[in-house]
Design a protein around this motif. Structure first.
Motif, PDB file in Angstrom:
ATOM      1  N   SER A   6       0.833  -1.203   0.000  1.00 34.62           N
ATOM      2  CA  SER A   6       0.000   0.000   0.000  1.00 34.62           C
ATOM      3  C   SER A   6       0.869   1.255   0.000  1.00 34.62           C
ATOM      4  N   ARG A   7       1.944   1.213   0.774  1.00 27.02           N
ATOM      5  CA  ARG A   7       2.858   2.361   0.797  1.00 27.02           C
ATOM      6  C   ARG A   7       3.555   2.526  -0.551  1.00 27.02           C
ATOM      7  N   TYR A   8       4.016   1.414  -1.118  1.00 29.73           N
ATOM      8  CA  TYR A   8       4.668   1.459  -2.429  1.00 29.73           C
ATOM      9  C   TYR A   8       3.701   2.024  -3.470  1.00 29.73           C
ATOM     10  N   LYS A   9       2.472   1.593  -3.404  1.00 35.37           N
ATOM     11  CA  LYS A   9       1.442   2.054  -4.351  1.00 35.37           C
ATOM     12  C   LYS A   9       1.247   3.572  -4.224  1.00 35.37           C
ATOM     13  N   ALA A  10       1.229   4.069  -3.005  1.00 36.88           N
ATOM     14  CA  ALA A  10       1.013   5.496  -2.771  1.00 36.88           C
ATOM     15  C   ALA A  10       2.226   6.333  -3.160  1.00 36.88           C
TER      16      ALA A  10
END
Length: 257
Positions: A176-180
């Motif tokens: 989720s962090r990578y996506k953001a």
């Protein structure tokens, strides 16, 4: 006929197995790198809060990217330094010491991989690429690590990846962090992705251990690697590159301390 059996098995193994355990080989090359970084007095740079055994096993986790489960789900982006950073910062923010250990092992793997793939194997195509890696795996399986050949590791088969070393909650949050932060188009990692992929990776590593035992010794592997150096396919012996891989992993961990 018997003397042709092992070379045939080697080629069949590379062609038939999914590309899971091969990138700078997991079984046991990445575990060996982890062992040197955790337990070898020359390279023991882990924080005191890190679990050495968890760190060693977590070194395999980036190769979840090459499992069929992750490839089908579009999750191969995890085999990047950007995802390793996301994993580390999620672990740090959570204050979870096991997660930080996993992140250190994860980043060590990526840093080591990047080193060997831009030096020793930069111009080597398949299937030779995988044959080189499995040959190095065989030598380390029997001889321990090139740092100290007097240290034998007959219990390599006891070391394998597991769901505790690739925690699904950590990977979900990191994706989720990578996506953001990096690429909003990629899917997030779900717990079922992890459950299936970890089993797939562990099975591949176990199969490679069995292959090393079938091989019986390092003679064929050493002769094969030497022949590639003589032919100019490889730029030189693999041992110095292993050393460089350790140095790269050490630098990554030191920066993410």
């Amino acid at each position: 006929m018997r003397r042709f059996l092992i070379p045939f098995l080697a080629l069949a193994f590379v062609i038939l197995m999914p590309r899971t355990a091969f990138p700078w080989g997991n079984a046991p090359t990445h575990f060996s790198i982890g062992n040197d970084l955790a337990n070898n007095h020359k390279y023991s740079i882990l924080p005191a809060t890190d679990s050495p055994q968890l760190f060693i096993r977590a070194n395999a986790c980036p190769d979840l990217a090459w499992t069929q489960t992750f490839k089908n789900a579009g999750l191969s982006y995890i085999h990047t330094l950007a995802f390793a950073d996301a994993l580390y910062y999620v672990a740090l923010e959570a204050g979870n010491s096991n997660w930080i250990t996993i992140a250190h092992g994860y980043g060590a793997h990526i840093a080591a991989d990047n080193t060997v793939h831009t030096t020793l194997l930069a111009n080597v195509d398949e299937p030779i690429h995988s044959l080189v890696e499995v040959s190095i795996d065989t030598i380390i399986y029997y001889n321990g690590t090139p740092i100290d050949h007097s240290k034998k590791h007959p219990a390599w088969k006891k070391i394998n990846v597991g769901i505790d070393a690739c925690d699904p909650d950590l990977f979900n949050r990191a994706s989720s962090r990578y996506k953001a932060d990096t690429d909003y188009t990629v899917p997030t990692i779900q717990w079922w992705n992890m459950q299936f992929a970890v089993l797939e990776l562990a099975s591949s590593i176990a199969a490679e251990y069995t292959y090393h035992e079938l091989k019986g010794n390092t003679d064929l592997s050493e002769a094969y690697l030497q022949s590639l150096v003589i032919q100019g396919v490889l730029p030189g012996p693999w041992e110095p590159v292993y050393q460089d891989s350790l140095d790269a992993a050490e630098i990554w961990i030191d920066f993410h301390y």
